[in-house]
Design an enzyme around this catalytic site. Structure first.
Site, PDB file in Angstrom:
ATOM      1  N   ALA A 111     -24.604 -21.164  38.562  1.00  0.00           N
ATOM      2  CA  ALA A 111     -23.171 -21.192  38.417  1.00  0.00           C
ATOM      3  C   ALA A 111     -22.525 -20.349  37.576  1.00  0.00           C
ATOM      4  CB  ALA A 111     -23.089 -22.647  38.113  1.00  0.00           C
ATOM      5  N   VAL A 151     -28.960 -18.478  48.956  1.00  0.00           N
ATOM      6  CA  VAL A 151     -28.373 -17.215  48.794  1.00  0.00           C
ATOM      7  C   VAL A 151     -29.194 -16.356  47.880  1.00  0.00           C
ATOM      8  CG1 VAL A 151     -26.194 -16.115  47.805  1.00  0.00           C
ATOM      9  CG2 VAL A 151     -25.977 -18.391  49.120  1.00  0.00           C
ATOM     10  N   ASP A 158     -24.547 -10.642  56.454  1.00  0.00           N
ATOM     11  CA  ASP A 158     -24.835  -9.537  57.497  1.00  0.00           C
ATOM     12  C   ASP A 158     -24.336  -9.431  58.525  1.00  0.00           C
ATOM     13  OD1 ASP A 158     -27.165  -8.648  55.553  1.00  0.00           O
ATOM     14  OD2 ASP A 158     -27.930 -10.820  56.196  1.00  0.00           O
ATOM     15  N   ARG A 194     -20.647  -8.139  58.014  1.00  0.00           N
ATOM     16  CA  ARG A 194     -20.798  -6.893  57.799  1.00  0.00           C
ATOM     17  C   ARG A 194     -20.879  -6.189  59.233  1.00  0.00           C
ATOM     18  NH1 ARG A 194     -25.330  -6.991  52.815  1.00  0.00           N
ATOM     19  NH2 ARG A 194     -23.473  -6.746  51.183  1.00  0.00           N
ATOM     20  N   HIS A 208     -33.277 -11.205  55.656  1.00  0.00           N
ATOM     21  CA  HIS A 208     -31.897 -10.693  55.042  1.00  0.00           C
ATOM     22  C   HIS A 208     -32.449  -9.358  54.070  1.00  0.00           C
ATOM     23  CE1 HIS A 208     -28.558 -10.119  52.534  1.00  0.00           C
ATOM     24  NE2 HIS A 208     -29.088 -10.386  51.396  1.00  0.00           N
TER      25      HIS A 208
HETATM   26  P1  NDP Z   1     -25.421 -13.136  41.630  1.00  0.00           P
HETATM   27  O1  NDP Z   1     -24.472 -14.371  41.291  1.00  0.00           O
HETATM   28  O2  NDP Z   1     -24.657 -11.544  41.768  1.00  0.00           O
HETATM   29  O3  NDP Z   1     -26.433 -13.173  42.506  1.00  0.00           O
HETATM   30  C1  NDP Z   1     -27.316 -14.270  42.795  1.00  0.00           C
HETATM   31  C2  NDP Z   1     -28.458 -14.088  43.857  1.00  0.00           C
HETATM   32  O4  NDP Z   1     -27.739 -13.735  45.121  1.00  0.00           O
HETATM   33  C3  NDP Z   1     -29.430 -13.014  43.508  1.00  0.00           C
HETATM   34  O5  NDP Z   1     -30.722 -13.348  44.044  1.00  0.00           O
HETATM   35  C4  NDP Z   1     -28.640 -11.837  44.607  1.00  0.00           C
HETATM   36  O6  NDP Z   1     -29.766 -11.265  45.125  1.00  0.00           O
HETATM   37  C5  NDP Z   1     -28.314 -12.869  45.761  1.00  0.00           C
HETATM   38  N1  NDP Z   1     -27.731 -12.437  46.619  1.00  0.00           N
HETATM   39  C6  NDP Z   1     -27.728 -12.593  47.916  1.00  0.00           C
HETATM   40  N2  NDP Z   1     -26.779 -12.060  48.773  1.00  0.00           N
HETATM   41  C7  NDP Z   1     -26.191 -11.201  47.986  1.00  0.00           C
HETATM   42  C8  NDP Z   1     -24.957 -10.052  48.259  1.00  0.00           C
HETATM   43  N3  NDP Z   1     -24.952  -9.662  49.456  1.00  0.00           N
HETATM   44  N4  NDP Z   1     -24.728  -9.460  47.210  1.00  0.00           N
HETATM   45  C9  NDP Z   1     -25.239  -9.791  45.932  1.00  0.00           C
HETATM   46  N5  NDP Z   1     -26.193 -10.792  45.815  1.00  0.00           N
HETATM   47  C10 NDP Z   1     -26.809 -11.163  46.748  1.00  0.00           C
HETATM   48  O7  NDP Z   1     -26.235 -12.877  40.200  1.00  0.00           O
HETATM   49  P2  NDP Z   1     -25.921 -13.152  38.664  1.00  0.00           P
HETATM   50  O8  NDP Z   1     -27.079 -12.373  38.007  1.00  0.00           O
HETATM   51  O9  NDP Z   1     -24.529 -12.641  38.488  1.00  0.00           O
HETATM   52  O10 NDP Z   1     -26.218 -14.549  38.381  1.00  0.00           O
HETATM   53  C11 NDP Z   1     -27.200 -15.290  38.589  1.00  0.00           C
HETATM   54  C12 NDP Z   1     -27.262 -16.421  37.936  1.00  0.00           C
HETATM   55  O11 NDP Z   1     -28.102 -17.382  38.204  1.00  0.00           O
HETATM   56  C13 NDP Z   1     -27.284 -16.366  36.265  1.00  0.00           C
HETATM   57  O12 NDP Z   1     -26.430 -16.933  35.837  1.00  0.00           O
HETATM   58  C14 NDP Z   1     -28.759 -16.935  36.126  1.00  0.00           C
HETATM   59  O13 NDP Z   1     -28.796 -17.491  34.668  1.00  0.00           O
HETATM   60  C15 NDP Z   1     -28.711 -17.926  37.179  1.00  0.00           C
HETATM   61  N6  NDP Z   1     -29.951 -18.504  37.387  1.00  0.00           N
HETATM   62  C16 NDP Z   1     -30.144 -19.654  37.775  1.00  0.00           C
HETATM   63  C17 NDP Z   1     -31.025 -20.629  37.930  1.00  0.00           C
HETATM   64  C18 NDP Z   1     -31.056 -22.018  38.098  1.00  0.00           C
HETATM   65  O14 NDP Z   1     -30.047 -22.585  38.299  1.00  0.00           O
HETATM   66  N7  NDP Z   1     -32.316 -22.625  38.061  1.00  0.00           N
HETATM   67  C19 NDP Z   1     -32.521 -19.867  38.302  1.00  0.00           C
HETATM   68  C20 NDP Z   1     -32.360 -18.321  38.219  1.00  0.00           C
HETATM   69  C21 NDP Z   1     -31.137 -17.659  37.732  1.00  0.00           C
HETATM   70  P3  NDP Z   1     -30.205  -9.773  44.452  1.00  0.00           P
HETATM   71  O15 NDP Z   1     -30.810  -9.871  42.871  1.00  0.00           O
HETATM   72  O16 NDP Z   1     -31.204  -9.070  45.523  1.00  0.00           O
HETATM   73  O17 NDP Z   1     -28.880  -8.790  44.296  1.00  0.00           O
END
Ligand code: NDP
Length: 327
Positions: free
Chosen positions: A17, A134, A164, A167, A192
């Site tokens: 979040a 996601v 996808d 896009r 994906h």
């Molecule tokens: P983002 O919110 O940008 O992305 C989150 C996830 O979405 C990544 O795995 C990312 O993949 C994926 N994703 C899917 N489609 C897309 C797309 N088209 N473009 C970009 N991303 C995409 O990541 P942040 O790092 O900003 O935030 C992640 C948060 O999740 C952090 O705050 C972290 O602390 C938290 N987190 C929470 C967990 C929980 O609630 N238990 C567990 C792990 C992390 P990709 O990496 O391939 O870009």
């Protein structure tokens, strides 16, 4: 509106979040774009302990946005609390690929996140729970979560391939110089990932078959859609976030309210079109009556079968790589 004329609130859990995608997604959910303009929402924000303070800040901003439909926000690092009574869940948080990390390590690291979340969903979510994953690798993360969610039908776990799909629509509309809304019967098959197959075989513009030259289709369109994420990073300087959030909104909205024709969703395979039963793969789907249904009865060419098989082979390999989490 008086309280008595409002619907019952829908409880929505969003993981990751405090991340970039959630920063766009949460506002769309709270404004009524997903569940309807007259449906109150109660949000549960799940984060890892190191990011709960940042998630509190997000919750403060959501409050400051004064959404009439937003009737409660919980911030927690406990999956049991976050999924308690949830009707819908967006599993966004995932572990990003670190330097030198192999795909198998990434799969395993994420399996350790999505397994417990699936378990918590099975134990605490409402009986009508709908889940969209996601966080990447989304299809296999969804498979792992579904496996651990006892007594929740596997069809309630889906993965996001609507970005996808969107896009593909956008690229085709630019090519044909038409509006996205004129296009129909576009779909993206498989994983994906870069192996995905954005398929224009059945595509229509204003109800007539789309006619594009084969070399543009195979040499430009397919790779461009499949690698669009990298192109965005290159141009924008950071990964796509608002478009991913918008696609997640489209995915859940259609699931709840029904789709206008074909949409792409990664759903559990029933063996249709040679996709191994049980894999979570992108298909042409239609959403109706609260379900994503795979479009049946399509005649596939050898080209389509080969492209689909290449992506399904990758999904199969991912499933094998996390075999110990599915035992
Ligand atoms: P983002 O919110 O940008 O992305 C989150 C996830 O979405 C990544 O795995 C990312 O993949 C994926 N994703 C899917 N489609 C897309 C797309 N088209 N473009 C970009 N991303 C995409 O990541 P942040 O790092 O900003 O935030 C992640 C948060 O999740 C952090 O705050 C972290 O602390 C938290 N987190 C929470 C967990 C929980 O609630 N238990 C567990 C792990 C992390 P990709 O990496 O391939 O870009």
């Amino acid at each position: 509106m008086s309280e008595s004329s409002q619907s019952r609130p829908v409880k929505v859990t969003v993981t990751g979040a405090a991340g970039n995608i959630a920063y766009s997604l949460l506002w769309r959910i709270a404004s009524g774009d997903v569940f309807g303009k007259d449906v109150p929402v109660e949000l549960a924000l799940l984060e890892i302990p190191a990011a709960t303070r940042a998630a509190e800040g997000v919750a403060m901003e959501l409050g400051d946005s004064a959404f009439p439909l937003l009737c409660g926000i919980t911030v927690t690092d406990s999956a049991d609390t976050a999924f308690d009574g949830a009707n819908a869940a967006f599993l966004v948080g995932a572990k990003p690929r670190g330097k030198g990390m192999e795909r198998a390590d990434l799969l395993a690291e994420n399996g350790r996140i999505f397994g417990p979340q699936g378990k918590a969903i099975g134990e605490h979510a409402a009986s009508d729970i709908k889940v969209v994953v996601v966080g990447n690798p989304a299809n296999t993360n969804a498979l792992i979560a579904a496996h651990h969610a006892q007594d929740v039908p596997a069809e309630r776990f889906t993965a996001l391939m609507r970005l996808d799909h969107n896009r593909a629509l956008s690229q085709l509309a630019q090519k044909l110089d038409c509006q996205v809304g004129d296009l129909s019967r576009v779909a993206v098959w498989g994983n994906h990932s870069a192996t995905q197959f954005p398929d224009l075989t059945f595509a229509e513009v204003a109800g007539s078959p789309v006619d594009v030259d084969q070399s543009w289709y195979t040499d430009e369109f397919i790779p461009r859609v499949a690698k669009r994420g990298a192109e965005i990073i290159d141009v924008r300087g950071s990964s796509s976030a608002a478009s991913a959030a918008s696609a997640a909104v489209d995915h859940m909205r259609d699931w709840v309210q029904g789709s206008d024709g074909w949409a792409t969703a990664a759903v559990v395979s029933d063996g249709s079109y040679g996709v191994d039963e049980g894999l979570i793969a992108g298909f042409p789907t239609i959403a109706r009556d609260g379900r994503y249904e795979i479009v049946q009865g399509l005649e596939l060419s050898d080209f389509q079968r080969q492209r689909i098989e290449a992506s399904v082979a990758e999904l199969r390999a991912e499933r094998e790589a996390v075999g110990d989490l599915l035992g």
